[in-house]
Design a protein around this motif. Structure first.
Motif, mmCIF file in Angstrom:
data_model
loop_
_atom_site.group_PDB
_atom_site.id
_atom_site.type_symbol
_atom_site.label_atom_id
_atom_site.label_comp_id
_atom_site.label_asym_id
_atom_site.label_seq_id
_atom_site.Cartn_x
_atom_site.Cartn_y
_atom_site.Cartn_z
ATOM 1 N N UNK A 1 -58.048 20.728 -67.649
ATOM 2 C CA UNK A 1 -57.606 21.852 -68.489
ATOM 3 C C UNK A 1 -58.780 22.756 -68.866
ATOM 4 N N UNK A 2 -59.986 22.179 -68.941
ATOM 5 C CA UNK A 2 -61.172 23.000 -69.216
ATOM 6 C C UNK A 2 -61.395 23.987 -68.082
ATOM 7 N N UNK B 1 -59.153 25.100 -66.077
ATOM 8 C CA UNK B 1 -58.068 26.087 -66.089
ATOM 9 C C UNK B 1 -58.298 27.161 -67.141
ATOM 10 N N UNK B 2 -58.777 26.751 -68.316
ATOM 11 C CA UNK B 2 -58.881 27.735 -69.390
ATOM 12 C C UNK B 2 -60.165 28.535 -69.351
ATOM 13 N N UNK C 1 -51.488 17.530 -64.524
ATOM 14 C CA UNK C 1 -51.099 18.013 -65.852
ATOM 15 C C UNK C 1 -49.959 17.183 -66.453
#
Lengths: 437, 294
Positions: A244-245, A247-248, A412
């Protein structure tokens, strides 16, 4: 007397002009690649031009992404702006050769007595025994480890073959909270889901691992599930840098590694360039290499150097330029091949001087302080291990995106690995069936 | 005779822009229209263009990426257009009627509209970072223990991009609405005040109706623009996570420039064009019912 002096003067002037009249203008040819001139290309071209003053190289840097390659394809079709180009991977070389955009190279090689198989290895792709690209450079798959964290954790550098279970133990031991209170992850995790989790399946299954022998999709092979489950477990256990890091923030696994946020990762040799070119690295940072890990009980097809850089000549250019191109191509494939290391690609010439390769890989700057040479030579420059490359590229782009999409769903937690792989297999077969129509 | 000569001179003056229009607009549009009925991979040369009739359009019906991308695009349009319109009107009225340093604020609100999309995207990615971004820090500070994952969440990624687009695009609406507000006769407000109308009643019954031609214009161009969203998606999510932000123009880009399916991508472009045209025509038709011409 005056007359005689004038005649002598005129004769001297005339004679001084004779060599100029007979001197040949160098033939200018364009060479397209995706590296910057400063990364060693300028020095490489200067060395070539000094050795071959009859040829002048005009270097053009292109972007090796979708947009950049479209521009290349259009320029190749137009037929006059590109004389030579490095194709990155068979996925670029094959369609361009099949469309007749590249010149077959066999005749040129025969003329100068160059044997591609003996000098650089298998050219990978042929049509009617004609090949279209010189395999001048390759990539190797490695585990990159930050030596500072290795030392801190009291671990030895893994030598020789090791498994993903052992890799996970190392990752767990390397995961810690640093002095500033930030969590340092043992593994860089799956930044790029196209080439991340499924590389383990590639290692276990070898060439053309996406396809079964009958040409259908192979994602129901148990090694894909093992690879996916392994990647997910690394995330869930908190020892891999969170997906997620990535992705963001748009961060890459390279930067997570070189900035010290993660201690270890499965990379290609491109990690060398990232480390060498990084403006700063954390104090004590040193890049050590270990073999790419294998799924337990499986083979490892990722120990050698796999061809990746194919140098081709445009078919539509005049004969005079083709001859000049070949002079450069043969030189870059042999005597000048070590220059591939200046852009952190592994030279393929079998007679290349390894010391020179290491020197160019490390560069003139801080590289030598940041990279452990011994493990680099043992792992990343393992010329003795067999090389392999995928020859089946059917539906490459679509399958590539499907792998990323379903890998993402699984990681995810939107799907289980079984569901994701079942869907992936179904969709991939649909793509392949559509293409077979 | 003289008239004829003048006509020719006139055409000669038009020629440069006419050539530009034909080469850069008309030819690509017609060629794309033709390609939508063909199969072509761009690098094979003209002679490999194969006419396949309506097969590309039939294939689209069975393509889950097309379905997702149209549905996501529609959701995006439904979030962004009303958001920008409402903010555009409310902020314009506040700036026009209740704020000092009007010019300063107008410029400030307009800045995001002219800011570089790449720069804006990077800033928004930092702001909406799930663990370290200021947005989630504020949400946690006010008691939301588990704030959204924004761009890393399938449920929130499209919303995040829509929020960014609302922020960047509202400035234009504000400036246009402020100009339109100045055209509303002040006598109407004075008369309403004398009749005892409250501020909100004036807004509801004078401002909104008299701004409706401007609102209609803004709605039309915003719908056309938002259907064509591409930049933020390419920069921030590349259509992911999964297919959560796969919008139609990004899907067209993928088909054309990743898979080299130029004919299929052209067919998708044609469908998008038809949809936008239909939506515009419907809007033009419906405007008679709500746009107040004065």
């Amino acid at each position: 007397m005056k007359k005689i002096v004038s005649i002598i003067h005129a004769l001297v002037m005339l004679m001084s002009m004779v060599p100029a009249a007979f001197a040949q203008e160098p033939v200018t040819v364009t060479f397209w690649a995706a590296w910057s001139l400063e990364a060693g290309m300028a020095d490489m071209i200067a060395e070539f031009e000094a050795a071959h003053p009859e040829v002048k190289i005009e270097y053009v840097k292109y972007a090796n992404n979708d947009e950049g390659n479209i521009a290349v394809d259009v320029a190749l079709m137009a037929g006059d702006s590109i004389d030579m180009i490095i194709n990155y991977g068979l996925k670029r070389l094959v369609p361009r050769s099949e469309k007749g955009l590249f010149e077959p190279l066999n005749a040129y090689a025969e003329k100068t007595g160059y044997d591609v198989w003996a000098e650089n290895g298998d050219p990978s792709f042929e049509i009617d025994d004609q090949y279209f690209g010189l395999p001048i450079g390759g990539t190797s798959s490695v585990t990159a480890i930050n030596g500072a964290y290795l030392e801190k954790a009291g671990l030895e550098l893994p030598v020789g073959a090791w498994t993903t279970d052992q890799y996970k133990e190392y990752a767990a031991a390397l995961t810690h909270i640093n002095e500033e209170g930030h969590k340092i992850y043992g593994d860089v995790g799956a930044h790029n889901l196209n080439s991340g989790w499924q590389s383990l399946a590639r290692g276990a299954l070898g060439v053309n691992y996406w396809y079964k022998e009958d040409g259908s999709a192979n994602f129901d092979n148990e090694n894909f599930k093992k690879a996916m489950d392994y990647t997910i477990s690394m995330q869930n256990e908190g020892i891999a840098y969170p997906y997620t890091e990535y992705l963001s923030t748009g961060e890459t696994d390279f930067s997570a590694f070189t900035t010290g946020k993660a201690a270890m990762g499965m990379f290609s040799n491109a990690v060398i360039r990232t480390v060498v070119n990084a403006e700063t690295v954390p104090e004590g940072f040193k890049l050590y290499f270990a073999q790419f890990p294998t799924l337990p009980g499986e083979k490892n097809y990722l120990t050698g150097i796999n061809p990746f850089d194919y140098l081709s000549m445009c078919a539509a250019i005049p004969e005079e330029r083709k001859a000049a191109c070949w002079t450069f191509m043969e030189w870059l494939a042999t005597e000048g091949n070590a220059w591939m290391a200046s852009v952190a690609h592994i030279p393929s010439w079998k007679k290349v001087d390894k010391e020179e390769v290491v020197g160019k890989l490390l560069g003139k700057g801080a590289g030598k302080d940041r990279i452990d040479v011994e493990s680099l030579m043992n792992v990343a420059l393992n010329y003795d291990a067999p090389s392999s490359y995928d020859t089946n590229l059917t539906g490459y782009g679509q399958l590539y995106n499907l792998i990323a999409e379903y890998g993402e769903m699984a990681i995810l937690g939107e799907m289980t690995s079984e569901e994701a792989l079942t869907e992936l297999q179904k969709e991939a077969n649909k793509v392949l069936a559509d293409l077979a129509k | 005779m003289l008239q004829k000569r003048e006509n020719w001179i006139g055409y000669a003056f038009l020629l440069p822009s006419l050539i530009g229009f034909i080469v850069l607009k008309l030819y690509p549009v017609l060629f794309s229209l033709f390609l939508s009925f063909c199969e072509w991979d761009l690098i094979s040369g003209w002679d490999k263009i194969k006419f396949i009739g309506i097969q590309n359009f039939i294939n689209m019906l069975d393509d889950r990426y097309v379905v997702s991308s149209f549905s996501n695009t529609l959701r995006y349009v439904l979030m962004v257009v009303p958001g920008q319109l409402v903010i555009g009107i409310v902020v314009a009225v506040i700036l026009e009627k209740c704020v000092f340093f009007k010019r300063y604020f107008r410029t400030t609100f307009f800045m995001p509209y002219i800011a570089n999309t790449v720069a804006v995207s990077v800033v928004w990615m930092a702001m909406f970072h799930p663990s370290m971004g200021p947005v989630n820090s504020i949400l946690k500070a006010i008691g939301i223990a588990e704030p959204p994952g924004w761009l890393s969440s399938r449920d929130w990624a499209l919303v995040t991009i829509a929020l960014m687009s609302i922020w960047t695009g509202s400035g234009y609406n504000i400036v246009v609405n402020m100009a339109a507000l100045q055209g509303i006769p002040s006598e109407l407000y004075e008369a309403a005040k004398i009749d005892g109308a409250s501020g909100f009643q004036s807004f509801r019954h004078i401002t909104i109706p008299l701004l409706s031609p401007t609102t209609f214009f803004l709605m039309l161009i915003k719908i056309i623009g938002t259907f064509q969203v591409f930049g933020p998606v390419k920069l921030m999510t590349k259509g992911g996570p999964g297919r959560a932000t796969m919008v139609i123009v990004y899907e067209i880009y993928r088909e054309a420039f990743q898979y080299y399916k130029i004919g299929y991508a052209s067919a998708q472009t044609l469908v998008l064009f038809v949809i936008i045209m239909l939506v515009t025509l419907v809007q033009m038709k419906l405007q008679k019912k709500w746009v107040y011409q004065y």
